[in-house]
Design a protein around this motif. Structure first.
Motif, PDB file in Angstrom:
ATOM      1  N   ALA A  44       0.841  -1.206   0.000  1.00  0.00           N
ATOM      2  CA  ALA A  44       0.000   0.000   0.000  1.00  0.00           C
ATOM      3  C   ALA A  44       0.875   1.255   0.000  1.00  0.00           C
ATOM      4  O   ALA A  44       0.567   2.231  -0.690  1.00  0.00           O
ATOM      5  CB  ALA A  44      -0.933  -0.013   1.207  1.00  0.00           C
ATOM      6  N   ARG A  45       1.950   1.241   0.758  1.00  0.00           N
ATOM      7  CA  ARG A  45       2.869   2.388   0.772  1.00  0.00           C
ATOM      8  C   ARG A  45       3.496   2.613  -0.600  1.00  0.00           C
ATOM      9  O   ARG A  45       3.621   3.756  -1.048  1.00  0.00           O
ATOM     10  CB  ARG A  45       3.970   2.168   1.805  1.00  0.00           C
ATOM     11  CG  ARG A  45       3.504   2.326   3.215  1.00  0.00           C
ATOM     12  CD  ARG A  45       4.634   2.042   4.182  1.00  0.00           C
ATOM     13  NE  ARG A  45       4.178   2.197   5.553  1.00  0.00           N
ATOM     14  CZ  ARG A  45       4.782   1.665   6.584  1.00  0.00           C
ATOM     15  NH1 ARG A  45       5.880   0.946   6.431  1.00  0.00           N
ATOM     16  NH2 ARG A  45       4.317   1.852   7.802  1.00  0.00           N
ATOM     17  N   ARG A  47       2.216   1.768  -3.522  1.00  0.00           N
ATOM     18  CA  ARG A  47       1.181   2.304  -4.422  1.00  0.00           C
ATOM     19  C   ARG A  47       0.943   3.782  -4.156  1.00  0.00           C
ATOM     20  O   ARG A  47       0.820   4.578  -5.089  1.00  0.00           O
ATOM     21  CB  ARG A  47      -0.124   1.517  -4.267  1.00  0.00           C
ATOM     22  CG  ARG A  47      -0.115   0.165  -4.933  1.00  0.00           C
ATOM     23  CD  ARG A  47      -1.516  -0.434  -5.016  1.00  0.00           C
ATOM     24  NE  ARG A  47      -2.208  -0.469  -3.742  1.00  0.00           N
ATOM     25  CZ  ARG A  47      -2.165  -1.480  -2.879  1.00  0.00           C
ATOM     26  NH1 ARG A  47      -1.458  -2.554  -3.144  1.00  0.00           N
ATOM     27  NH2 ARG A  47      -2.847  -1.424  -1.746  1.00  0.00           N
ATOM     28  N   ARG A  48       0.880   4.165  -2.888  1.00  0.00           N
ATOM     29  CA  ARG A  48       0.664   5.567  -2.534  1.00  0.00           C
ATOM     30  C   ARG A  48       1.835   6.428  -3.007  1.00  0.00           C
ATOM     31  O   ARG A  48       1.644   7.508  -3.554  1.00  0.00           O
ATOM     32  CB  ARG A  48       0.467   5.689  -1.023  1.00  0.00           C
ATOM     33  CG  ARG A  48       0.061   7.083  -0.590  1.00  0.00           C
ATOM     34  CD  ARG A  48      -0.327   7.187   0.881  1.00  0.00           C
ATOM     35  NE  ARG A  48       0.707   6.697   1.770  1.00  0.00           N
ATOM     36  CZ  ARG A  48       0.577   5.638   2.588  1.00  0.00           C
ATOM     37  NH1 ARG A  48      -0.554   4.955   2.612  1.00  0.00           N
ATOM     38  NH2 ARG A  48       1.556   5.256   3.369  1.00  0.00           N
ATOM     39  N   ARG A  49       3.057   5.928  -2.819  1.00  0.00           N
ATOM     40  CA  ARG A  49       4.242   6.672  -3.258  1.00  0.00           C
ATOM     41  C   ARG A  49       4.230   6.864  -4.767  1.00  0.00           C
ATOM     42  O   ARG A  49       4.502   7.952  -5.266  1.00  0.00           O
ATOM     43  CB  ARG A  49       5.505   5.920  -2.817  1.00  0.00           C
ATOM     44  CG  ARG A  49       6.776   6.729  -2.942  1.00  0.00           C
ATOM     45  CD  ARG A  49       7.989   5.998  -2.371  1.00  0.00           C
ATOM     46  NE  ARG A  49       7.781   5.481  -1.031  1.00  0.00           N
ATOM     47  CZ  ARG A  49       7.834   4.177  -0.705  1.00  0.00           C
ATOM     48  NH1 ARG A  49       8.104   3.271  -1.609  1.00  0.00           N
ATOM     49  NH2 ARG A  49       7.626   3.788   0.531  1.00  0.00           N
ATOM     50  N   ALA A  51       1.615   6.894  -6.724  1.00  0.00           N
ATOM     51  CA  ALA A  51       0.536   7.830  -7.062  1.00  0.00           C
ATOM     52  C   ALA A  51       0.962   9.262  -6.783  1.00  0.00           C
ATOM     53  O   ALA A  51       0.668  10.168  -7.587  1.00  0.00           O
ATOM     54  CB  ALA A  51      -0.718   7.484  -6.268  1.00  0.00           C
ATOM     55  N   MET A  52       1.654   9.479  -5.671  1.00  0.00           N
ATOM     56  CA  MET A  52       2.130  10.826  -5.347  1.00  0.00           C
ATOM     57  C   MET A  52       3.165  11.298  -6.357  1.00  0.00           C
ATOM     58  O   MET A  52       3.133  12.440  -6.806  1.00  0.00           O
ATOM     59  CB  MET A  52       2.681  10.866  -3.936  1.00  0.00           C
ATOM     60  CG  MET A  52       1.618  10.703  -2.864  1.00  0.00           C
ATOM     61  SD  MET A  52       2.278  10.602  -1.200  1.00  0.00           S
ATOM     62  CE  MET A  52       2.858  12.266  -0.986  1.00  0.00           C
TER      63      MET A  52
END
Length: 58
Positions: A44-45, A47-49, A51-52
């Motif tokens: 999840a981290r 994927r978030r990174r 996306a950012m």
């Protein structure tokens, strides 16, 4: 599944056993769920990174 053998401090093992009992799991199930949770969190981290980073480049 495969069987593993690890070395761990006694106080850590006691904490694992208490936490496992609290969840209604045995030691192996607790360690398995904990490790799987760690890998899910890391994914999840990532994927978030990504996306950012994508949002910053737009």
């Amino acid at each position: 599944m495969v069987r593993i053998n690890i070395t761990i401090e006694e106080h850590s093992l006691k904490a694992i056993d208490r936490a496992a009992a609290k969840e209604g799991w045995n030691r192996s199930a607790f360690l398995r769920h904990t490790v799987e949770g760690y890998f899910a969190l890391e994914e999840a981290r990532k994927r978030r990174r990504r996306a950012m980073e994508k949002a910053v480049t737009i």
